[in-house]
Design an enzyme around this catalytic site. Structure first.
Site, mmCIF file in Angstrom:
data_model
loop_
_atom_site.group_PDB
_atom_site.id
_atom_site.type_symbol
_atom_site.label_atom_id
_atom_site.label_comp_id
_atom_site.label_asym_id
_atom_site.label_seq_id
_atom_site.Cartn_x
_atom_site.Cartn_y
_atom_site.Cartn_z
ATOM 1 N N LYS A 159 19.515 -68.032 8.164
ATOM 2 C CA LYS A 159 21.172 -68.877 7.123
ATOM 3 C C LYS A 159 19.934 -69.322 6.242
ATOM 4 C CE LYS A 159 22.480 -73.373 7.929
ATOM 5 N NZ LYS A 159 23.234 -74.318 8.870
ATOM 6 N N LYS A 161 20.185 -72.326 3.053
ATOM 7 C CA LYS A 161 20.449 -72.920 2.121
ATOM 8 C C LYS A 161 21.019 -72.630 1.400
ATOM 9 C CE LYS A 161 20.412 -76.698 5.348
ATOM 10 N NZ LYS A 161 21.855 -77.126 6.443
ATOM 11 N N LYS A 260 27.129 -79.374 16.364
ATOM 12 C CA LYS A 260 25.980 -80.510 15.772
ATOM 13 C C LYS A 260 26.503 -81.629 17.161
ATOM 14 C CE LYS A 260 24.091 -79.073 12.007
ATOM 15 N NZ LYS A 260 23.773 -80.505 10.769
HETATM 16 C C1 NPQ Z 1 22.446 -78.060 8.772
HETATM 17 N N1 NPQ Z 1 19.616 -78.585 9.572
HETATM 18 O O1 NPQ Z 1 23.172 -77.392 8.663
HETATM 19 C C2 NPQ Z 1 20.879 -79.154 9.295
HETATM 20 C C3 NPQ Z 1 20.965 -80.178 7.613
HETATM 21 C C4 NPQ Z 1 19.707 -80.840 7.124
HETATM 22 C C5 NPQ Z 1 18.603 -76.571 10.501
HETATM 23 O O2 NPQ Z 1 19.484 -76.095 8.213
HETATM 24 C C6 NPQ Z 1 15.476 -84.060 8.044
HETATM 25 C C7 NPQ Z 1 16.557 -83.955 9.769
HETATM 26 C C8 NPQ Z 1 16.224 -83.059 7.475
HETATM 27 C C9 NPQ Z 1 18.279 -83.111 9.313
HETATM 28 C C10 NPQ Z 1 17.366 -81.256 6.840
HETATM 29 C C11 NPQ Z 1 19.907 -76.891 9.203
HETATM 30 C C12 NPQ Z 1 17.273 -82.291 7.200
HETATM 31 C C13 NPQ Z 1 18.154 -82.327 8.565
HETATM 32 C C14 NPQ Z 1 18.517 -80.726 6.507
HETATM 33 C C15 NPQ Z 1 19.460 -81.758 8.684
HETATM 34 O O3 NPQ Z 1 23.279 -78.824 7.786
HETATM 35 MG MG MG Z 2 24.913 -77.563 8.076
#
Ligand code: NPQ
Ligand code: MG
Length: 365
Positions: A159, A161, A260
Site C-alpha cells: 500500500k 501512501k 480499524k
Molecule cells: C491508515 N495507517 O491506514 C493509517 C494511518 C496512520 C498503517 O497506513 C502514528 C500512529 C502514525 C498512527 C500514520 C497505516 C500513523 C498512524 C498513519 C496511522 O490510514
Molecule cells: Mg487509511
C-alpha cells in the site's frame, strides 16, 4: 468479573524509519496502554490514538483525560466486556479510548475463562496474509528500494501512501519495477471530488483499491467519485460504526471497507461491521495504526474472520519497531500466526515495557 482498578500507561517507542503520510511525519510512536485488574485476571488494551489529532480528532492526552474523568468511573466495579459499550454509550465520540478500555476488559474476561480472542470473534483461519503500508518518500528511487525490501521480506500486498504531487508517478514506478504485485493506495483524505479526473489516471494500474481519497464526512463525494474512477473506493476514516458502514455501502460511497477496531470503538463493533459487510458482499480488511505487539495480536485475531478477504496492514513487528514490547510478530511466507492462547494471546515483556514507559497512572475502582 469484579474490577479493582485501571492503569493508564504512556509509552514511547522509536520507529525504525520515519513514516510520512499526507497528514505529517512520525518518528516515534507515543501510545497509551490500558491495563485492567480484575479479581480473576488482568487484561490489556492498546489505545491507537496518535499524540496529536492528525488522523482523527482523538489524541493521547485527550484519551487519558476522558478515560480518567468519565469512562473508568462509569464502568463501576463490576462489568463484562459486552457491558462496556452500553456503560459508555451516553458519552459521545472518543472511540479509540472506548476501544482500549473494552479490549482490556475483554482480554481479562477471556483470560479468566481460558478462551482465545480469535475463537471468541469467530475466526476461521490460523494465520492471516499480510500487507505493508509504505510512506511518502523524498524520491522514487528511495520508494522502489523500500518496496523491494518489503517484497523480499514476503509481504503479499503493497500500500502506497499518496497525496497530490505524489500519486501517479510512484504508482507507475512500482508497477513498472515490480509487475503485477497486489497494489493499493491510501490518500488519508488528501483530495477533493474536483480531483476525479486526476485520480482517474490511476485507472490503468489495476489497483486493488484507493483508500479514503476525500474528507471523512464526504460520503456523497465518495459516491460521486466512485462513479468517475475505475479503482474501487475503500473507506477508512469515514467508517466509525456498523451504522455508518451500512449507510456508506447503501449510498454507494465504497465497495471495500478498512476496519480499524480503535476507530470504531472496539473489537465487538468491528465484528458487527464485518457482519454488515459480509451481508452486502463488501470485502473488508484490517487496517493498522502502528500498533505494538499488544494491538497487533488482537488485530490478527480479527483479520482471521471469514469476511477479511484482503491482506491487512497487519505487518510484522519489525516493520515499525526494532524492539517490540511483546514477543515480536514475525512474517512466515507473508503471513502472521493467529494467537491461540487465552485473551489477546500476548502480554508485554516486563523489561521492555519498563524501558519504554514514560508515565503511569493508577485509577482505583
Ligand atoms: C491508515 N495507517 O491506514 C493509517 C494511518 C496512520 C498503517 O497506513 C502514528 C500512529 C502514525 C498512527 C500514520 C497505516 C500513523 C498512524 C498513519 C496511522 O490510514
Ligand atoms: Mg487509511
Amino acid at each position: 468479573m469484579k474490577l479493582t482498578g485501571v492503569e493508564l500507561r504512556r509509552i514511547s517507542l522509536p520507529l525504525v524509519s520515519p513514516f510520512r503520510t499526507s497528514f505529517g511525519t512520525e518518528t516515534t510512536r507515543d501510545a497509551l496502554l490500558v491495563r485492567v485488574v480484575g479479581t480473576e485476571a488482568e487484561g490489556w488494551g492498546e489505545c491507537v490514538a496518535m499524540s496529536g489529532p492528525l488522523y482523527s480528532s482523538e489524541y493521547v492526552d485527550g484519551a487519558i483525560d476522558v478515560l480518567r474523568r468519565f469512562f473508568v468511573p462509569a464502568l463501576g466495579g463490576s462489568v463484562s466486556a459486552v457491558g462496556v459499550a452500553p456503560a459508555l454509550a451516553r458519552f459521545h465520540g472518543h472511540r479509540m479510548a472506548k476501544a482500549a478500555l473494552e479490549t482490556a476488559v475483554l482480554d481479562a474476561e477471556l483470560r479468566a475463562e481460558g478462551r482465545p480472542l480469535a475463537r471468541e470473534l469467530g475466526a476461521v483461519h490460523d494465520r492471516v496474509p499480510c500487507g505493508v503500508s509504505v510512506g511518502i518518500m523524498d524520491s522514487i528511487g528511495e520508494l522502489l528500494d523500500a518496496v523491494g525490501g518489503y517484497l523480499d521480506e514476503g509481504y503479499l500486498r503493497i500500500k502506497l501512501k499518496i497525496q497530490p504531487g505524489w500519486d501517479v508517478e510512484p504508482v507507475a514506478a512500482v508497477r513498472e519495477r515490480f509487475g503485477d504485485v497486489l497494489l493499493q493506495v491510501d490518500a488519508n483524505t488528501a483530495y477533493a471530488v474536483s480531483d476525479a479526473r486526476h485520480l482517474a489516471r490511476l485507472d490503468p494500474f489495476e489497483l486493488l483499491l484507493i483508500e479514503q481519497p476525500l474528507d471523512e464526512e464526504d460520503i456523497l463525494g465518495h459516491a460521486e467519485l466512485a462513479r468517475l474512477i475505475k479503482t474501487p473506493v475503500c473507506l477508512d476514516e469515514s467508517i466509525t460504526s456498523a451504522r455508518s458502514a451500512a449507510a456508506a455501502i447503501s449510498l454507494g460511497a465504497c465497495s471495500i471497507i478498512n476496519v480499524k477496531p480503535g476507530r470504531v470503538g472496539g473489537y465487538l463493533e468491528s465484528r458487527r461491521i464485518h457482519d454488515v459487510c459480509v451481508a452486502h458482499g463488501i470485502p473488508v480488511w484490517c487496517g493498522g495504526m502502528l500498533e505494538t505487539g499488544l494491538g497487533r495480536a488482537a488485530n490478527v485475531a480479527l483479520a482471521a474472520l471469514p469476511g477479511f478477504t484482503l491482506p491487512g496492514d497487519t505487518s510484522a513487528s519489525s516493520r515499525y519497531y526494532r524492539t517490540d514490547i511483546t514477543t515480536p510478530f514475525t512474517l512466515d511466507a507473508g503471513h502472521l500466526p493467529v494467537p491461540t492462547t487465552p485473551g489477546i494471546g500476548v502480554v508485554p515483556l516486563p523489561d521492555v515495557l519498563a524501558e519504554v514507559t514514560t508515565s503511569t497512572e493508577w485509577l482505583p475502582l
